[in-house]
Every structure is written in C-alpha cells, then in structure tokens.
Design an enzyme around this catalytic site. Structure first.
Site, PDB file in Angstrom:
ATOM      1  N   ASP A   1      25.367  55.254  73.135  1.00  0.00           N
ATOM      2  CA  ASP A   1      26.173  54.068  72.863  1.00  0.00           C
ATOM      3  C   ASP A   1      25.602  52.854  73.598  1.00  0.00           C
ATOM      4  O   ASP A   1      25.442  51.769  73.022  1.00  0.00           O
ATOM      5  CB  ASP A   1      27.616  54.333  73.291  1.00  0.00           C
TER       6      ASP A   1
ATOM      7  N   GLU B   1      25.230  58.335  67.758  1.00  0.00           N
ATOM      8  CA  GLU B   1      24.959  57.784  69.087  1.00  0.00           C
ATOM      9  C   GLU B   1      24.356  58.851  69.994  1.00  0.00           C
ATOM     10  O   GLU B   1      23.458  58.562  70.798  1.00  0.00           O
ATOM     11  CB  GLU B   1      26.246  57.237  69.699  1.00  0.00           C
TER      12      GLU B   1
END
Length: 244
Positions: free
Chosen positions: A47, A119
């Site tokens: 992320d 992610e």
C-alpha cells in the site's frame, strides 16, 4: 515445494514463496495445519510502495499539474475499485489461496479482497527485488491508467502526450524548434514533436511554449499509428521465476 504462479506482472520473482505468500489470505492460514503467513504484512507494505510509485509516475508525466490535481489523480488510481479492476484484468482472483468459508462467500471476486491482494503482490515485488522491481510491476499494471487519467483530467496537451507515450512506448517525447520568423513584436515559432526519431506533430505559436503545446496537441490527434495503440501482446512468463 512452492507452486509456480502465472501472472503477467512483467517481473520474475527470485523467491517464488514471496509471491505465494502475497496470494495467501488469512482465512487460508486459519484453516491450514501448516505454519503459514498471510499476505497482510505484504499488503501493508505494498500500500505504501504503491502510493509512492504512483505519485512518482504522476509527477514524471504531469510535472506542470498542480498539487491538488496530482493528489486527486493518485487517490483515484489507488482507490479500491480501481485496484480491484486491475486485479481482475490479470486474473489475480483465480490464484488466491482462500479458506473454505471465504471461498464459499465469493471471495475470489470480492473487490476489497482483490485490492488487498494486489497491494500484497506489489509489496512482495518490493521485498524480492527492491524499489526497481516494484516500479516494474506498477508501471506494467498501471501505465495505461496513468495515460487515461491525464487525458481526462484537463491536463495540458504536452503532459497528456508524455503520459500516453511513456505508458505505451516507454519513451519521453522531445521537442525542437524548426524555425522562427517575423519582427520582434510579432514573432512566430514552429516546433516539432518527436517520439524517438519520428516527428509525430508540428505546431505554431507566438511563443516557443505555445508552439510546443500545439505540436503536442497535433501529435495526440494526428499521429499514425496512434501513440496510444496497445503494444503487441507479450508472452506470459511464470511470475514465480524459472521453468515449471
């Protein structure tokens, strides 16, 4: 033995177990008798890496855009819905390792789960090969979206063209003054836009900047073949590295 996973990421993992871990949901770990790790930590890392690399790419291809525009585009590109769509396009869901309950509830198609897994894959690439490896994966997966974002965000033609060319041809357009004429109070300029060695657009204006923008606009509208044409399909390689 770690299974090979075929995903078109543009990057070959040196440690295939990292990719497998990125595809392992907590529900699978909870139901397994083996000492496994879920993808949650890699998701957390990915992320942060994705945010940074998307910001970097936006600045590189839209340097003249304001901070507000760049922030808005980054938020749009890394939103859950967009990440889930990218994951669906590369068939990420079919490679996930899910627990029986999550599987029964349609986890392979759940947007939040797909976004998290994507992610995690980026985090795994970063762990495996550093920032350059993660950048390779992000450019492969998000390049066309960066170009589209520039085209729909009211960005000037020069920045839009740069986004399109970098996404599809991995080059940066250049500009050269072809000629200038007229008296000082009514000077005219003609500028050529080049991609590689090819002249793809010509523009005129009362300043070099105006002529450059006109050349970029001409390149976007008239280039043949289209600058945003999809590149030839690439043969998919095992993302886990090596041969099956």
């Amino acid at each position: 033995m770690v299974e090979r996973t075929r995903l078109d990421l543009g990057y070959e993992f040196r440690d295939p177990s990292l990719l497998q871990r990125a595809l392992t949901h907590a529900s699978y770990v909870n139901e397994s008798s083996e000492p496994l790790q879920s993808n949650e930590v890699l998701e957390y890392l990915g992320d942060a890496v994705l945010d940074m690399l998307v910001a970097e790419a936006l600045v590189a291809c839209m340097a003249e855009a304001g901070e507000g525009t760049l922030t808005r585009l980054r938020a749009m590109l890394v939103a859950e819905a967009g990440l889930a769509q990218v994951a669906q396009e590369i068939g990420l869901g079919e490679h996930l390792r899910l627990g029986r309950g999550e599987e029964a509830q349609g986890g392979r198609e759940r947007p939040g789960l797909l976004a998290d897994a994507l992610e995690a894959v980026i985090g795994a690439a970063y762990t495996d090969g550093g920032l350059e490896a993660a950048r390779t994966v992000v450019n492969r997966l998000f390049g066309p979206r960066l170009a589209q974002a520039a085209a729909t965000a009211g960005i000037d033609p020069k920045s839009r063209l740069q986004a399109v060319v970098q996404a599809h041809r991995h080059l940066t357009p250049s500009y050269r003054l072809r000629r200038a004429w007229g008296p000082d109070h009514d000077r005219q300029f003609e500028v050529e836009c080049l991609v590689g060695d090819d002249v793809v657009g010509t523009g005129r204006g009362r300043s070099k900047k105006e002529a450059t923008m006109a050349a970029a606009a001409a390149a976007l509208e008239k280039a043949a073949p289209p600058l945003d044409a999809e590149p030839p399909p690439r043969r998919k390689e095992p993302a886990g590295g090596g041969k099956p």
